[in-house]
Every structure is written in C-alpha cells, then in structure tokens.
Design an enzyme around this catalytic site. Structure first.
Site, mmCIF file in Angstrom:
data_model
loop_
_atom_site.group_PDB
_atom_site.id
_atom_site.type_symbol
_atom_site.label_atom_id
_atom_site.label_comp_id
_atom_site.label_asym_id
_atom_site.label_seq_id
_atom_site.Cartn_x
_atom_site.Cartn_y
_atom_site.Cartn_z
ATOM 1 N N ASN A 35 0.840 -1.191 0.000
ATOM 2 C CA ASN A 35 0.000 0.000 0.000
ATOM 3 C C ASN A 35 0.881 1.249 0.000
ATOM 4 O OD1 ASN A 35 0.591 -0.981 2.627
ATOM 5 N ND2 ASN A 35 -1.054 0.196 3.569
ATOM 6 N N GLU B 297 -2.886 -4.572 -3.336
ATOM 7 C CA GLU B 297 -3.373 -5.433 -4.412
ATOM 8 C C GLU B 297 -3.381 -4.695 -5.746
ATOM 9 O OE1 GLU B 297 -4.656 -4.748 -1.425
ATOM 10 O OE2 GLU B 297 -6.238 -6.169 -0.878
ATOM 11 N N CYS C 74 -10.275 -4.895 0.143
ATOM 12 C CA CYS C 74 -11.336 -3.898 0.142
ATOM 13 C C CYS C 74 -12.166 -4.009 -1.140
ATOM 14 C CB CYS C 74 -10.747 -2.497 0.288
ATOM 15 S SG CYS C 74 -10.099 -1.784 -1.241
HETATM 16 ZN ZN LIG Z 1 -7.928 -2.374 -1.530
#
Ligand SMILES: [Zn+2]
Length: 150
Positions: free
Chosen positions: A51, A64, A96
């Site tokens: 991230n 991701e 998410c």
């Molecule tokens: Zn995500």
C-alpha cells in the site's frame, strides 16, 4: 471459501512469503496498516505490491492494486492467484471493495488471504474465489450488453 490453513502447497507458501516481503515496503504513515500483495501470472511470474498512502488520503493505493498495475504495465493480464497479507494474526486479511473490483477486471479467481505470522514455517491462509468476494459483480462484458435507445 476454502480454509486451507494446513495446506503446505509450496507455490502458495512462496506467494504468501513474497507478499510478506512486499509488505515491508509499505508506505502507510497515516493508517499504519501495512499490506503486501503478490500476484502470480499464468507464466509463473510474480508481481508484488504494497500500500502507498498519500497526505491527500483518497490518492492512496492498496497493495493489491499496486501489484495489478505493475503486472499490467509489464504486459501481463492473465493471472492464477493473488496473495495478500497484513500485520494481523487474529484473522485473515480481506481485500477492500476497490480491490475486489480490480480483481474482477482481470478475473483473478484465486485469492489467498494470509495471517501475518508463519506457524512452524507455514503461513495460515484462507482462499476465496472472486465470486465469493464479489457476487453479482459488474465487469467488462456488461458494457457490451444491448442498451435501450442504441
Ligand atoms: Zn484495496
């Protein structure tokens, strides 16, 4: 959903280990929630991601999608699996909604959600299909459906 926590499948453990290594690169000064991902393409090539947050919060990108964008920008669009890991051990990480939709675009259908700490050298994980995580999803083929007035 398949709970393969005791699975010792080498390629999957390797993929999770690579996601864990990617997690170490996470840039998350705001959430302090590190995530790593490792995306396996059909030729066996692995693309990792972490991230990457931003002072303007919505600009941040999940691990991701970092991995997916790296792979696609390198010419890969067909994938076998993605592994995801965070620093959580009490449960499996879960992607998410944005990332589920990004996986949908490329039909990433084997989603391996791992716990942070290996036990006896093996990561605990849970596997999902895309349809389990994003049922009744919207995808590229929906844009091709006949529309009224056209
Ligand atoms: Zn995500």
């Amino acid at each position: 959903m398949t709970d393969n926590s005791s699975d010792t499948n080498d390629w999957m453990q390797d993929l999770i280990a690579k996601s864990a290594a990617a997690k170490e690169k996470a840039y998350c000064p705001y959430s302090k929630f590190r995530v790593g991902a490792a995306l396996l393409d059909m030729d066996g090539k692995i693309f990792t991601g972490c991230n990457v947050e931003n002072a303007s919060y919505p600009v941040g990108v999940c691990a991701e999608r970092t991995a997916i964008c790296k792979a696609v920008s390198e010419g890969c669009q067909k994938f076998k699996a993605i592994a995801i890991i965070s620093d959580i051990d009490e449960d499996f990480i879960s992607p998410c909604g944005f990332c589920r939709q990004a996986m949908r675009e490329f039909q990433i259908n084997d989603i391996v959600c791992a716990k942070s700490t290996p036990v006896n050298g093996l990561y605990k994980f849970r596997r999902h299909t895309l349809d389990e995580l994003l049922p009744f999803s919207f995808g590229p083929e929906d844009l091709q459906r006949p529309k009224i007035g056209s």
